[in-house]
Write a protein that holds these residues in place. Structure first.
Motif, PDB file in Angstrom:
ATOM      1  N   SER A  89       8.133  19.025  -7.156  1.00 31.49           N
ATOM      2  CA  SER A  89       9.335  18.554  -6.464  1.00 31.49           C
ATOM      3  C   SER A  89       9.020  18.055  -5.062  1.00 31.49           C
ATOM      4  CB  SER A  89      10.376  19.679  -6.403  1.00 31.49           C
ATOM      5  OG  SER A  89      10.776  20.071  -7.698  1.00 31.49           O
ATOM      6  N   SER A  90       8.158  18.765  -4.349  1.00 33.08           N
ATOM      7  CA  SER A  90       7.841  18.362  -2.982  1.00 33.08           C
ATOM      8  C   SER A  90       7.124  17.013  -2.960  1.00 33.08           C
ATOM      9  CB  SER A  90       6.984  19.434  -2.303  1.00 33.08           C
ATOM     10  OG  SER A  90       5.761  19.622  -3.013  1.00 33.08           O
ATOM     11  N   ILE A  91       6.187  16.821  -3.896  1.00 26.98           N
ATOM     12  CA  ILE A  91       5.476  15.547  -3.957  1.00 26.98           C
ATOM     13  C   ILE A  91       6.411  14.443  -4.408  1.00 26.98           C
ATOM     14  CG2 ILE A  91       3.598  14.323  -5.118  1.00 26.98           C
ATOM     15  CD1 ILE A  91       2.010  16.854  -5.141  1.00 26.98           C
ATOM     16  N   TRP A  92       7.339  14.764  -5.321  1.00 26.95           N
ATOM     17  CA  TRP A  92       8.318  13.772  -5.772  1.00 26.95           C
ATOM     18  C   TRP A  92       9.182  13.294  -4.615  1.00 26.95           C
ATOM     19  CZ3 TRP A  92       9.342  11.286 -10.377  1.00 26.95           C
ATOM     20  CH2 TRP A  92      10.586  10.652 -10.485  1.00 26.95           C
ATOM     21  N   ASN A 129       0.818  -1.205   0.000  1.00 22.62           N
ATOM     22  CA  ASN A 129       0.000   0.000   0.000  1.00 22.62           C
ATOM     23  C   ASN A 129       0.857   1.261   0.000  1.00 22.62           C
ATOM     24  OD1 ASN A 129      -3.130  -0.425   0.336  1.00 22.62           O
ATOM     25  ND2 ASN A 129      -2.162  -2.066   1.490  1.00 22.62           N
ATOM     26  N   ILE A 130       1.919   1.268   0.789  1.00 19.38           N
ATOM     27  CA  ILE A 130       2.832   2.421   0.765  1.00 19.38           C
ATOM     28  C   ILE A 130       3.499   2.527  -0.596  1.00 19.38           C
ATOM     29  CG2 ILE A 130       4.925   3.400   1.773  1.00 19.38           C
ATOM     30  CD1 ILE A 130       4.160   2.149   4.409  1.00 19.38           C
ATOM     31  N   HIS A 131       3.881   1.375  -1.161  1.00 19.68           N
ATOM     32  CA  HIS A 131       4.520   1.367  -2.476  1.00 19.68           C
ATOM     33  C   HIS A 131       3.577   1.923  -3.539  1.00 19.68           C
ATOM     34  CE1 HIS A 131       5.919  -0.380  -6.303  1.00 19.68           C
ATOM     35  NE2 HIS A 131       7.112  -0.234  -5.766  1.00 19.68           N
ATOM     36  N   GLY A 132       2.295   1.594  -3.455  1.00 22.12           N
ATOM     37  CA  GLY A 132       1.341   2.106  -4.432  1.00 22.12           C
ATOM     38  C   GLY A 132       1.220   3.617  -4.384  1.00 22.12           C
ATOM     39  N   VAL A 133       1.142   4.183  -3.185  1.00 24.55           N
ATOM     40  CA  VAL A 133       1.071   5.635  -3.043  1.00 24.55           C
ATOM     41  C   VAL A 133       2.348   6.286  -3.556  1.00 24.55           C
ATOM     42  CG1 VAL A 133       0.825   7.531  -1.402  1.00 24.55           C
ATOM     43  CG2 VAL A 133      -0.512   5.442  -1.101  1.00 24.55           C
ATOM     44  N   ALA A 134       3.505   5.689  -3.228  1.00 25.40           N
ATOM     45  CA  ALA A 134       4.779   6.242  -3.690  1.00 25.40           C
ATOM     46  C   ALA A 134       4.891   6.189  -5.208  1.00 25.40           C
ATOM     47  CB  ALA A 134       5.937   5.467  -3.052  1.00 25.40           C
ATOM     48  N   LEU A 135       4.433   5.103  -5.806  1.00 29.60           N
ATOM     49  CA  LEU A 135       4.481   4.983  -7.262  1.00 29.60           C
ATOM     50  C   LEU A 135       3.574   6.009  -7.924  1.00 29.60           C
ATOM     51  CD1 LEU A 135       5.567   3.436  -9.695  1.00 29.60           C
ATOM     52  CD2 LEU A 135       3.710   1.793  -9.402  1.00 29.60           C
ATOM     53  N   LYS A 136       2.466   6.326  -7.300  1.00 28.51           N
ATOM     54  CA  LYS A 136       1.552   7.344  -7.829  1.00 28.51           C
ATOM     55  C   LYS A 136       2.206   8.710  -7.808  1.00 28.51           C
ATOM     56  CE  LYS A 136      -3.234   8.938  -7.350  1.00 28.51           C
ATOM     57  NZ  LYS A 136      -4.497   8.775  -6.581  1.00 28.51           N
ATOM     58  N   ALA A 143      20.682   4.728  -6.761  1.00 34.04           N
ATOM     59  CA  ALA A 143      19.294   5.006  -6.390  1.00 34.04           C
ATOM     60  C   ALA A 143      19.090   6.482  -6.057  1.00 34.04           C
ATOM     61  CB  ALA A 143      18.890   4.141  -5.205  1.00 34.04           C
ATOM     62  N   ALA A 144      20.070   7.095  -5.382  1.00 37.00           N
ATOM     63  CA  ALA A 144      19.958   8.514  -5.049  1.00 37.00           C
ATOM     64  C   ALA A 144      19.980   9.371  -6.308  1.00 37.00           C
ATOM     65  CB  ALA A 144      21.099   8.923  -4.110  1.00 37.00           C
ATOM     66  N   THR A 145      20.781   8.979  -7.294  1.00 41.04           N
ATOM     67  CA  THR A 145      20.810   9.711  -8.558  1.00 41.04           C
ATOM     68  C   THR A 145      19.464   9.660  -9.258  1.00 41.04           C
ATOM     69  OG1 THR A 145      23.169   9.209  -8.822  1.00 41.04           O
ATOM     70  CG2 THR A 145      21.965   9.916 -10.783  1.00 41.04           C
ATOM     71  N   MET A 146      18.864   8.472  -9.300  1.00 45.32           N
ATOM     72  CA  MET A 146      17.548   8.332  -9.915  1.00 45.32           C
ATOM     73  C   MET A 146      16.479   9.091  -9.141  1.00 45.32           C
ATOM     74  SD  MET A 146      17.530   6.468 -12.705  1.00 45.32           S
ATOM     75  CE  MET A 146      15.816   5.948 -12.760  1.00 45.32           C
ATOM     76  N   ALA A 147      16.648   9.188  -7.823  1.00 47.38           N
ATOM     77  CA  ALA A 147      15.621   9.795  -6.978  1.00 47.38           C
ATOM     78  C   ALA A 147      15.641  11.316  -7.037  1.00 47.38           C
ATOM     79  CB  ALA A 147      15.786   9.319  -5.536  1.00 47.38           C
ATOM     80  N   PHE A 148      16.816  11.908  -7.014  1.00 46.45           N
ATOM     81  CA  PHE A 148      16.904  13.357  -6.843  1.00 46.45           C
ATOM     82  C   PHE A 148      17.302  14.107  -8.108  1.00 46.45           C
ATOM     83  CE2 PHE A 148      17.711  11.546  -2.610  1.00 46.45           C
ATOM     84  CZ  PHE A 148      16.682  12.145  -1.923  1.00 46.45           C
ATOM     85  N   PHE A 149      17.599  13.378  -9.190  1.00 47.93           N
ATOM     86  CA  PHE A 149      17.931  14.049 -10.446  1.00 47.93           C
ATOM     87  C   PHE A 149      16.937  13.621 -11.507  1.00 47.93           C
ATOM     88  CE2 PHE A 149      20.054  14.116 -14.604  1.00 47.93           C
ATOM     89  CZ  PHE A 149      20.358  15.471 -14.680  1.00 47.93           C
TER      90      PHE A 149
END
Length: 216
Positions: free
Chosen positions: A178-181, A85-92, A143-149
């Motif tokens: 950006s904040s939601i990302w 469930n957390i993963h689904g919200v994060a993917l959205k 993973a940090a590169t994919m997340a923040f760039f």
């Protein structure tokens, strides 16, 4: 060919995960509720696997005690219900590419939780310990590169509508912010952490888990 089979299976699993992330993201962008999606997903899996469980393991089923039932319920609540469930919200909030990248941090988080609970140990004086730390740094860096760039959008020549956004307004209000990302990134890490703890509990058992927390 026998030695290559495990590697082929790993590649196949990653391809299945990639397809699952893409289809899940498309469903969420189309307005599908994340909790309902997880329910349908698990219900379909239950209906498919339940007959095989009765056919293959039906004759050798051990008695199910109340304590064992509680442990199974706790593991399912943490590793399946909470994590998915957390993963689904994060993917959205983010993207399928980020989900695939962050999911590769699962071995790192699982290893960290295992060390925290005294199931694993790291010896920096040995080559294996150095290799483990190096792998952790490389994995987390990627993973940090994919997340923040977030670079420019890349569209291939064979860009199919399944991979495109359902509604540009939803994207602008969702993963474009950006904040939601960033919120989605942390939710994704929280989901992977629940998954990692679930794996550690499978290997050590609930009693050893609480003992490890007490020792820590």
């Amino acid at each position: 060919m026998g030695k290559e089979k495990p590697y082929l299976v790993v590649i196949l699993i990653q391809l299945i995960y990639s397809g699952m992330f893409l289809l899940s993201k498309k469903a969420f962008d189309g307005g599908m509720n994340t909790c309902i999606f997880v329910f349908y997903r698990q219900a379909a899996a239950t209906l498919v696997l339940l007959p095989f469980a009765f056919i293959i393991e039906g004759k050798d089923l051990p008695p199910l005690s109340f304590i064992t039932f509680c442990k199974i319920f706790g593991l399912s609540l943490l590793g399946i219900t909470t994590s998915l469930n957390i993963h689904g919200v994060a993917l959205k909030y983010t993207s399928a590419s980020l989900a695939a990248a962050v999911s590769n941090c699962l071995p790192v988080i699982t290893f960290f939780m295992a060390c925290l609970l005294r199931y694993e140990s790291v010896k920096l004086q040995t080559s294996s310990g150095i290799a483990k730390i190096t792998g952790i740094v490389i994995c987390m860096g990627g993973a940090a590169t994919m997340a923040f760039f977030k670079g420019p959008e890349l569209r291939l020549l064979l860009h199919h509508h399944l991979l495109s956004s359902h509604d540009q307004l939803d994207v602008a209000q969702g993963s474009g912010s950006s904040s939601i990302w960033i919120k989605g990134v942390f939710l994704m890490l929280l989901s992977i952490t629940c998954w990692g703890v679930w794996i550690v509990l499978h290997s050590g058992g609930s009693r050893n888990f609480f003992q490890g927390v007490h020792c820590f």
